[in-house]
Enzyme design. Structure first.
Site, short mmCIF file in Angstrom:
data_model
loop_
_atom_site.label_atom_id
_atom_site.label_comp_id
_atom_site.label_asym_id
_atom_site.label_seq_id
_atom_site.Cartn_x
_atom_site.Cartn_y
_atom_site.Cartn_z
N LYS A 39 0.84 -1.21 0.00
CA LYS A 39 0.00 0.00 0.00
C LYS A 39 0.87 1.26 0.00
CE LYS A 39 -0.35 -0.05 5.01
NZ LYS A 39 -1.05 0.69 6.06
N ARG A 135 -9.60 0.50 15.26
CA ARG A 135 -9.69 1.25 13.98
C ARG A 135 -10.92 0.79 13.21
NH1 ARG A 135 -4.09 1.48 10.64
NH2 ARG A 135 -4.54 -0.74 10.30
N HIS A 165 -5.58 -7.16 13.51
CA HIS A 165 -4.33 -6.38 13.39
C HIS A 165 -3.88 -5.97 14.79
CE1 HIS A 165 -1.29 -4.05 11.42
NE2 HIS A 165 -1.75 -2.87 11.79
N ARG A 221 1.12 -10.52 7.03
CA ARG A 221 1.06 -9.32 6.20
C ARG A 221 2.35 -8.53 6.45
NH1 ARG A 221 -3.64 -9.52 9.05
NH2 ARG A 221 -3.08 -7.59 10.12
N TYR A 267 17.00 31.49 2.67
CA TYR A 267 15.93 32.41 3.10
C TYR A 267 16.12 32.79 4.56
CZ TYR A 267 13.47 31.24 -1.20
OH TYR A 267 13.13 31.09 -2.52
N CYS A 313 14.95 24.90 0.92
CA CYS A 313 14.02 25.58 0.02
C CYS A 313 13.10 24.54 -0.63
CB CYS A 313 14.79 26.33 -1.06
SG CYS A 313 16.10 27.37 -0.41
N MET A 314 12.24 25.00 -1.53
CA MET A 314 11.28 24.08 -2.16
C MET A 314 11.99 23.05 -3.02
SD MET A 314 7.99 25.04 -4.52
CE MET A 314 7.16 25.94 -3.21
N ASP A 315 13.10 23.47 -3.67
CA ASP A 315 13.74 22.58 -4.66
C ASP A 315 15.23 22.41 -4.43
OD1 ASP A 315 12.03 24.99 -6.38
OD2 ASP A 315 11.18 22.99 -6.11
C1 LIG Z 1 -3.96 -4.09 8.52
C2 LIG Z 1 -2.47 -4.03 8.34
N1 LIG Z 1 -1.78 -5.18 8.21
C3 LIG Z 1 -0.45 -5.18 8.04
C4 LIG Z 1 0.27 -4.00 7.99
C5 LIG Z 1 1.77 -4.06 7.81
O1 LIG Z 1 2.38 -3.64 9.00
P1 LIG Z 1 3.97 -3.52 9.03
O2 LIG Z 1 4.34 -2.48 7.99
O3 LIG Z 1 4.29 -3.08 10.43
O4 LIG Z 1 4.50 -4.88 8.67
C6 LIG Z 1 -0.41 -2.78 8.14
C7 LIG Z 1 0.41 -1.51 8.11
N2 LIG Z 1 -0.30 -0.37 8.50
C8 LIG Z 1 0.33 0.77 8.85
C9 LIG Z 1 1.66 1.04 8.87
O5 LIG Z 1 1.77 2.33 9.31
N3 LIG Z 1 0.56 2.84 9.57
C10 LIG Z 1 -0.34 1.90 9.28
O6 LIG Z 1 -1.62 1.98 9.39
C11 LIG Z 1 -1.81 -2.79 8.31
O7 LIG Z 1 -2.51 -1.64 8.44
#
Ligand SMILES: Cc1ncc(COP(=O)(O)O)c(CNc2conc2O)c1O
Length: 383
Positions: A39, A135, A165, A221, A267, A313-315
């Protein structure tokens, strides 16, 4: 391969990604597989390239946060299982089904609304239990029973998995982790009593999968540590598996000048040279995610730490050099030069945040160069 016309770039070492996956696989029970969490554009590394590398290394599937991220992977020709771990809108359930993308469910109303749509393909769903992350997810047996009894009436979806989770798997204290485990076991054993078919379970993120590899997960995961970063200083100290960081950020000097004492930089003229100083200019700035609070950090030139001076700066931003260097000398902002290293952890400490945020914050204006076995195999320039 895209081309790009600037001197700053991110280097993503796909061999490191594959190494990290192999390290985890060796630690896990052989029945437990790996879902690569890609993600947020693979935590800023480049989701399509990381997904291919992870699947090649034996990952069984991919996990993302948004349906759009999953569809992007499908459009890139990836047909491995993909789970959207976050909220998907009920009205988009048909789109998910058509792309054979699994969605996360945890509300009876959601199912009822999605159930009004007409599906040509069955919708893959994973039921999310909230055992303490607070969550999204089902929190009680009563809620779970209502959802499952509705699911028994309907057949527009197939329940593939149950998951949860952990909120504190990367911490020293295990009390809250144990509380979540207890809630998981209660809900899961109740689930097995009322749901006839077998489903897969997945509960662990990087920290839980590395520290408690014997859990009866069908898969874990794997996110932050697939990218070679430890989830916390606690896990880094424990070092359950060896990791190689995949992300590095480089640029080069595009201007070098020798200044007299008392000259100002950037700046606000907040920095004045103390005596004769060599000052270098680097073509990267806060619009690239190298934000202003990084003033005062070091960068590496010639294997030595050189401090950022004056406002970013920005760049562009400026550094004080220990000596004169030619235009074009390599600068490393995150990564290694010789014996010296500036890690994502060090940048995170400077910003009083966690390492997860660092690769994510380097914006799309910075091209990504993908290496495999030391050779450039792809380049992504989003401009
Ligand atoms: C539902 C769920 N599963 C697995 C992972 C993977 O976790 P890891 O990167 O520690 O292995 C995440 C990461 N979620 C997030 C990581 O940082 N902010 C979060 O919400 C998650 O939201």
């Amino acid at each position: 391969l895209d081309t790009f016309y600037r001197d700053s770039f991110v280097e993503v070492d796909l061999s490191a990604i594959q190494y990290n996956i192999h390290q985890l696989q060796q630690r896990l029970d052989e029945k437990t597989g790996v879902y690569a969490v890609v993600k947020a554009d693979a935590y800023g590394h480049g989701d399509i390239q990381v997904a291919h590398a992870a699947l090649e290394a034996g990952a069984e599937g991919l996990a993302v946060a948004l349906l759009d991220e999953a569809i992007k992977l499908r459009h890139a020709g990836i047909d491995a299982p993909i789970l959207v771990m976050g909220w998907t809108r009920p009205k988009d359930a048909v789109v998910a089904a058509e792309h054979e993308i699994a969605v996360t469910v945890f509300q009876e109303e959601w199912l009822k609304e999605a159930g009004l749509l007409s599906f040509s393909k069955s919708l893959k769903v994973h039921l999310k239990l909230d055992t303490g992350m607070g969550r999204i997810g089902v929190r009680s047996v009563a809620e779970m029973e209502r959802i499952l009894s509705y699911m028994k009436e309907e057949n527009f979806f197939s329940l593939e998995a149950l998951f949860t989770h952990f909120a504190t798997a990367d911490e020293e204290g295990l009390d809250y982790f144990a509380t979540q485990e207890k809630r998981w076991n209660e809900l899961f054993s109740h689930f097995k009593r009322i749901w006839p078919e077998n489903v897969e379970v997945h509960t662990s993120n990087s920290a839980a999968s590395m520290r408690y590899p014997g859990r009866l997960d069908h898969y874990v995961r794997f996110g932050i540590s697939m990218y070679g970063l430890y989830p916390s200083s606690v896990v880094k100290k424990e070092r359950p598996i060896d990791l190689q960081p995949a992300f590095s950020l480089h640029s080069q000097l595009i201007h070098v000048k020798r200044l007299e004492p008392g000259e100002s930089i950037s700046y606000g003229a907040t920095y004045r040279t103390g005596n004769h100083e060599w000052i270098g200019t680097i073509p990267l700035g806060y619009a690239d995610g190298w934000i202003r609070r990084l003033q005062g950090m070091d960068v590496l030139v010639d294997g030595k730490r050189q401090p950022i001076v004056g406002r970013i700066c920005m760049d562009q931003f400026m550094i004080r050099l220990d000596q004169e260097y030619p235009i074009g000398t390599k600068v490393t902002l995150i990564g290694k030069q010789g014996e010296q290293e500036i890690s994502a952890d060090e940048v995170a400490d400077q910003l009083e945040t966690i390492n997860y945020e660092i690769p994510c914050m380097i914006s799309n204006r910075v091209p990504r160069v993908f290496l495999k076995d030391g050779k450039t195999i792809d380049i992504k320039n989003s401009l």
